[in-house]
Each structure stands twice: as structure tokens, then as C-alpha cells.
Design an enzyme around this catalytic site. Structure first.
Site, PDB file in Angstrom:
ATOM      1  N   CYS A  56       0.858  -1.194   0.000  1.00 58.12           N
ATOM      2  CA  CYS A  56       0.000   0.000   0.000  1.00 58.12           C
ATOM      3  C   CYS A  56       0.896   1.248   0.000  1.00 58.12           C
ATOM      4  O   CYS A  56       1.663   1.459   0.951  1.00 58.12           O
ATOM      5  CB  CYS A  56      -0.917  -0.005   1.218  1.00 58.12           C
ATOM      6  SG  CYS A  56      -1.768  -1.584   1.471  1.00 58.12           S
ATOM      7  N   CYS A  96     -10.110   0.743  18.891  1.00 64.17           N
ATOM      8  CA  CYS A  96      -9.837   0.060  17.628  1.00 64.17           C
ATOM      9  C   CYS A  96      -8.409  -0.478  17.621  1.00 64.17           C
ATOM     10  O   CYS A  96      -7.457   0.288  17.768  1.00 64.17           O
ATOM     11  CB  CYS A  96     -10.047   1.040  16.482  1.00 64.17           C
ATOM     12  SG  CYS A  96      -9.745   0.308  14.870  1.00 64.17           S
ATOM     13  N   CYS A 188     -16.844  -0.869   9.280  1.00 67.12           N
ATOM     14  CA  CYS A 188     -16.206   0.439   9.264  1.00 67.12           C
ATOM     15  C   CYS A 188     -15.372   0.471   7.998  1.00 67.12           C
ATOM     16  O   CYS A 188     -14.381  -0.261   7.885  1.00 67.12           O
ATOM     17  CB  CYS A 188     -15.329   0.608  10.504  1.00 67.12           C
ATOM     18  SG  CYS A 188     -14.306   2.094  10.462  1.00 67.12           S
ATOM     19  N   ARG A 260     -16.344   9.573  10.008  1.00 66.13           N
ATOM     20  CA  ARG A 260     -15.255   9.753  10.989  1.00 66.13           C
ATOM     21  C   ARG A 260     -14.067  10.531  10.414  1.00 66.13           C
ATOM     22  O   ARG A 260     -13.483  10.103   9.410  1.00 66.13           O
ATOM     23  CB  ARG A 260     -14.804   8.373  11.486  1.00 66.13           C
ATOM     24  CG  ARG A 260     -13.687   8.424  12.527  1.00 66.13           C
ATOM     25  CD  ARG A 260     -13.489   7.078  13.219  1.00 66.13           C
ATOM     26  NE  ARG A 260     -14.694   6.671  13.920  1.00 66.13           N
ATOM     27  CZ  ARG A 260     -15.304   5.501  13.771  1.00 66.13           C
ATOM     28  NH1 ARG A 260     -14.809   4.593  12.959  1.00 66.13           N
ATOM     29  NH2 ARG A 260     -16.408   5.234  14.432  1.00 66.13           N
TER      30      ARG A 260
HETATM   31  C1  DTB Z   1      -8.613   4.294   9.289  1.00 67.79           C
HETATM   32  O1  DTB Z   1      -9.363   4.467   8.303  1.00 67.79           O
HETATM   33  N1  DTB Z   1      -7.648   5.121   9.663  1.00 67.79           N
HETATM   34  C2  DTB Z   1      -6.952   4.604  10.814  1.00 67.79           C
HETATM   35  C3  DTB Z   1      -7.773   3.328  11.156  1.00 67.79           C
HETATM   36  N2  DTB Z   1      -8.695   3.244  10.090  1.00 67.79           N
HETATM   37  C4  DTB Z   1      -7.099   2.060  11.424  1.00 67.79           C
HETATM   38  C5  DTB Z   1      -5.506   4.389  10.565  1.00 67.79           C
HETATM   39  C6  DTB Z   1      -4.761   5.624  10.132  1.00 67.79           C
HETATM   40  C7  DTB Z   1      -3.308   5.311  10.017  1.00 67.79           C
HETATM   41  C8  DTB Z   1      -2.480   6.493   9.696  1.00 67.79           C
HETATM   42  C9  DTB Z   1      -1.039   6.168   9.565  1.00 67.79           C
HETATM   43  C10 DTB Z   1      -0.408   5.596  10.808  1.00 67.79           C
HETATM   44  O2  DTB Z   1      -0.565   6.172  11.909  1.00 67.79           O
HETATM   45  O3  DTB Z   1       0.319   4.594  10.699  1.00 67.79           O
HETATM   46 FE1  SF4 Z   2      -1.451  -2.064   3.691  1.00 67.32          FE
HETATM   47 FE2  SF4 Z   2      -2.519  -2.426   6.182  1.00 67.32          FE
HETATM   48 FE3  SF4 Z   2      -0.187  -3.549   5.539  1.00 67.32          FE
HETATM   49 FE4  SF4 Z   2      -0.311  -0.904   5.794  1.00 67.32          FE
HETATM   50  S1  SF4 Z   2      -0.643  -2.405   7.413  1.00 67.32           S
HETATM   51  S2  SF4 Z   2       0.755  -2.049   4.160  1.00 67.32           S
HETATM   52  S3  SF4 Z   2      -2.381  -0.513   5.025  1.00 67.32           S
HETATM   53  S4  SF4 Z   2      -2.178  -4.002   4.600  1.00 67.32           S
END
Ligand code: DTB
Ligand code: SF4
Ligand code: SAM
Length: 345
Positions: A56, A96, A188, A260
Site C-alpha cells: 500500500c 480500535c 467500518c 469519521r
Molecule cells: C482508518 O481508516 N484510519 C486509521 C484506522 N482506520 C485504522 C488508521 C490511520 C493510520 C495512519 C497512519 C499511521 O498512523 O500509521
Molecule cells: Fe497495507 Fe494495512 Fe499492511 Fe499498511 S498495514 S501495508 S495498510 S495491509
């Protein structure tokens, strides 16, 4: 009545209407479905950080990029429960837990997560997990342990998705969302703004989410946190008004969902966040840290909520001093206490 058949053209028309009209429409719909001045507060904790095999492009936890985030194991139960107690003290109603996994694998680590879900649920908090892809039996196990919500984002439109992630498909994500829904866990699901996508991709994500036969109960809208070492580190800033338009369009397309404010609030002014609340955002991730990146301090958020004459949902359960302010009318108290019920279509 909730609609599930918005066309992209209709949604773009909503998004592009004059800003005062958009705000008025979003705020009117918001007040038909939620108390106008109440914010639900969620706390995030990364229970398993770094070393993720997915690519990602936005993510500091991907093993594909050199971001300085180290791989760790699942946090011990007592550490997690202490954080959950603290979150409740600060006024959060949802906790969460996130893991940097591509997918859940059965075995010792998932057993550990199940214990965490049971423990946090016993504290009287709504438990949310975000652990990557999930099979149907795994979703059922999480549900049985007390998992209330599962966060799994589509991130962007189906068309733009391949620009951002190559190691799993949009359909993989939809399959996990189905397993979550079928297990009776609330969904969510949202995405990220600021990854170089066009307006049609931002609105396309919302159209996709709203097309699901039950709208996600929560829709997190993240503004990209640009992390050095990730491919998106040098992306252009998001125009604040465009971001507010995105929030308002989410509110209008999915009237009964919690919208959110998620990642990116460190870069948002108080005025921008206030506009987001007027546009229908009624939830936020609070606490000093998201998963690996910083988030506004509790006191700063509390001051903002107080300054705006708003209140946290269910602050009665918080052991902190109440911030304010207007009483929730009894007709909407059920909404404030647990969220609106939504009929399956
Ligand atoms: C979402 O949509 N945003 C949150 C939660 N779901 C898990 C995570 C944001 C992560 C931002 C980058 C970080 O702090 O690693
Ligand atoms: Fe992708 Fe989730 Fe892994 Fe980040 S933690 S690289 S968003 S699968
Ligand atoms: N690994 C799991 C997964 O991807 O489903 C769970 C954790 S993952 C970090 C949860 C979500 O955080 C991602 O889907 C993405 O939307 C969001 N996210 C991750 N990094 C971000 C960033 N730098 N800026 C904004 N949002 C981000």
C-alpha cells in the site's frame, strides 16, 4: 429512505454544488439522523506494528518501504488493556486495534487477538479490529469474542485502486467486507484523500460504499499522512474545501452512517475541523497517536469540542470532567447511545 443506487453523476452534482447549499443540505440531513452537536470518539492502538507484506503506497508499515517503522510482535494483553482503560477514561466509546497484517492467520497470534477482544469488550468499550483480510470462520470467531466493528477500507475508487496497491485486489477487500457483514459485525469502511486521485475517484469511493446493501455503519475519511520513504511522500496537499466537500457528500449519500475524521488531523486547522463537523462529520480518532503517526493531543481536541459548544457522545461514562453543554433531545437519545438502526435493503 436510504438509497443504494447513487450514480457517479448524481454524486458529483452534489459534491460540486455551491458550498453554502452543500453545507445546508449536509447539515439538514445530519440533524434528521443524529444529534447535531455530538462527536463520537474512538481510540486507536497498533497491537502489531510494522513489517507488513502488502505494498500500500501510503503506508509506513509496509515492509516494501524504508520508513523507520520496525516490525514488532503482538503487544502483551496487559499493555493493551491499560491503554483501553486510559481511552475510556478520556471519553472514548470505541477502541480500535490494528495489526499490520495482510490477512489473519489462524494460530497463536490470532488466539492472542481473540483474548484482547474479550478483555477490551469486558471493559465496556465497543471493540473494533482492523487486521487485514479475514475468512468467514475468523469473522465468526471475532464476533463471538465480542468484536463490534471491523475496519477494512476500500481506500479509493475501483478505477484508481491499482495505482496504489498491487498486492491485493479491490475484490479481495469486498470479500472480507462480506465475511464481516455475514458474521454480524458492523462495518467500518472508508478511504484516503490526497493520493493523487481525481475528484471522480474520491466521489467514486463514496458511491461504491453507498452501493452496498447495508451502508457501512462507520465511514472513516483519512487525509493522507505523508510519510517519508513511502511512494506518496511528496504528494500535493489536499485543498481543505475539497476535503470538507468530501465529508459533506459522504453525509448526504450515507445519512445514517458515522462519518469519521480519521488520519490527517495534525494538518487540519480548527476552522477546517469545525467545517467538517458542520458538513456532517460526527466521529473522530482521538488520542496522541494513530497507529504509527501523531494525532492531536487529547487536551487540544477537548478544547476544540468545548470551544464549538459540542460534546463527546456518552461522555457520562468518562471519568473526566464533562466538557459542556447542550443536552441531547430525548427523541435522538437512542442515536447518541448506540447509533441508528438501519434496515437491510
Ligand atoms: C482508518 O481508516 N484510519 C486509521 C484506522 N482506520 C485504522 C488508521 C490511520 C493510520 C495512519 C497512519 C499511521 O498512523 O500509521
Ligand atoms: Fe497495507 Fe494495512 Fe499492511 Fe499498511 S498495514 S501495508 S495498510 S495491509
Ligand atoms: N493492515 C490492515 C489493513 O490494511 O486493512 C489494517 C491497518 S491499515 C494501517 C488501516 C488503514 O489505515 C488503511 O486501509 C488506510 O486507509 C489507513 N492508512 C494507512 N496509512 C495511512 C496514511 N499514511 N495516511 C492516511 N491513512 C492511512
Amino acid at each position: 429512505m436510504l438509497r443504494h443506487d447513487w450514480s457517479l453523476e448524481e454524486a458529483l452534482e452534489i459534491y460540486h454544488q455551491p458550498f453554502p447549499d452543500l453545507m445546508f443540505q449536509a447539515q439538514s440531513i445530519h440533524r434528521e439522523n443524529f444529534p447535531g452537536n455530538t462527536i463520537q470518539r474512538s481510540t486507536l492502538l497498533s497491537i502489531k506494528t510494522g513489517g507488513c507484506p502488502e505494498d500500500c503506497s501510503y503506508c509506513p508499515q509496509s515492509a516494501h518501504y524504508d520508513t523507520g517503522v520496525d516490525r514488532e510482535g503482538v503487544l502483551p494483553t496487559e499493555v493493551v488493556l491499560a491503554q483501553a482503560r486510559q481511552a475510556k477514561t478520556e471519553g472514548s466509546t470505541r477502541f480500535c486495534m490494528g495489526a499490520a497484517w495482510r490477512e489473519v492467520k489462524d494460530g497463536k497470534e490470532f488466539d492472542q487477538v481473540i483474548k484482547l477482544v474479550e478483555g477490551v469488550s469486558d471493559l465496556g468499550l465497543e471493540v473494533c479490529c482492523t487486521l487485514g483480510m479475514l475468512s468467514a470462520p475468523q469473522a465468526e470467531r471475532l464476533k463471538a469474542a465480542g468484536c463490534h466493528a471491523y475496519n477494512h477500507n476500500l481506500d479509493t475508487s475501483p478505477e484508481y485502486y491499482e495505482e496504489i496497491i498491487s498486492t491485493r485486489t479491490y475484490q479481495d477487500r469486498l470479500d472480507t467486507l462480506k465475511n464481516v457483514r455475514d458474521a454480524g459485525i458492523t462495518v467500518c469502511c472508508g478511504g484516503i484523500v490526497g493520493m493523487g486521485e481525481a475528484t471522480k475517484d474520491r466521489v467514486g469511493l463514496l458511491v461504491e460504499l453507498a452501493s452496498h446493501s447495508t451502508h457501512p455503519e462507520s465511514v472513516p475519511i483519512n487525509m493522507l499522512v505523508k510519510v517519508e520513504g513511502t511512494p506518496l511522500a511528496e504528494e500535493n496537499d489536499v485543498d481543505p474545501i475539497d476535503f470538507v466537500r468530501m465529508i459533506a457528500t459522504a453525509r448526504i449519500l450515507m445519512p445514517k452512517s458515522y462519518v469519521r475524521l480519521s488520519a490527517g488531523r495534525m494538518e487540519m486547522s480548527e476552522e477546517m475541523q469545525a467545517l467538517c463537523f458542520v458538513a456532517g462529520a460526527n466521529s473522530m480518532f482521538a488520542g496522541d497517536k494513530l497507529l504509527t503517526t501523531p494525532n492531536p493531543k487529547d487536551d487540544a481536541d477537548r478544547n476544540l469540542v468545548k470551544k464549538l459548544g459540542m460534546k463527546y457522545q456518552d461522555d457520562a461514562n468518562s471519568t473526566r470532567e464533562q466538557t459542556s453543554c447542550s443536552k441531547i433531545p430525548s427523541a435522538t437519545a437512542d442515536v447518541a447511545n448506540g447509533g441508528p438502526s438501519q434496515s437491510l435493503s
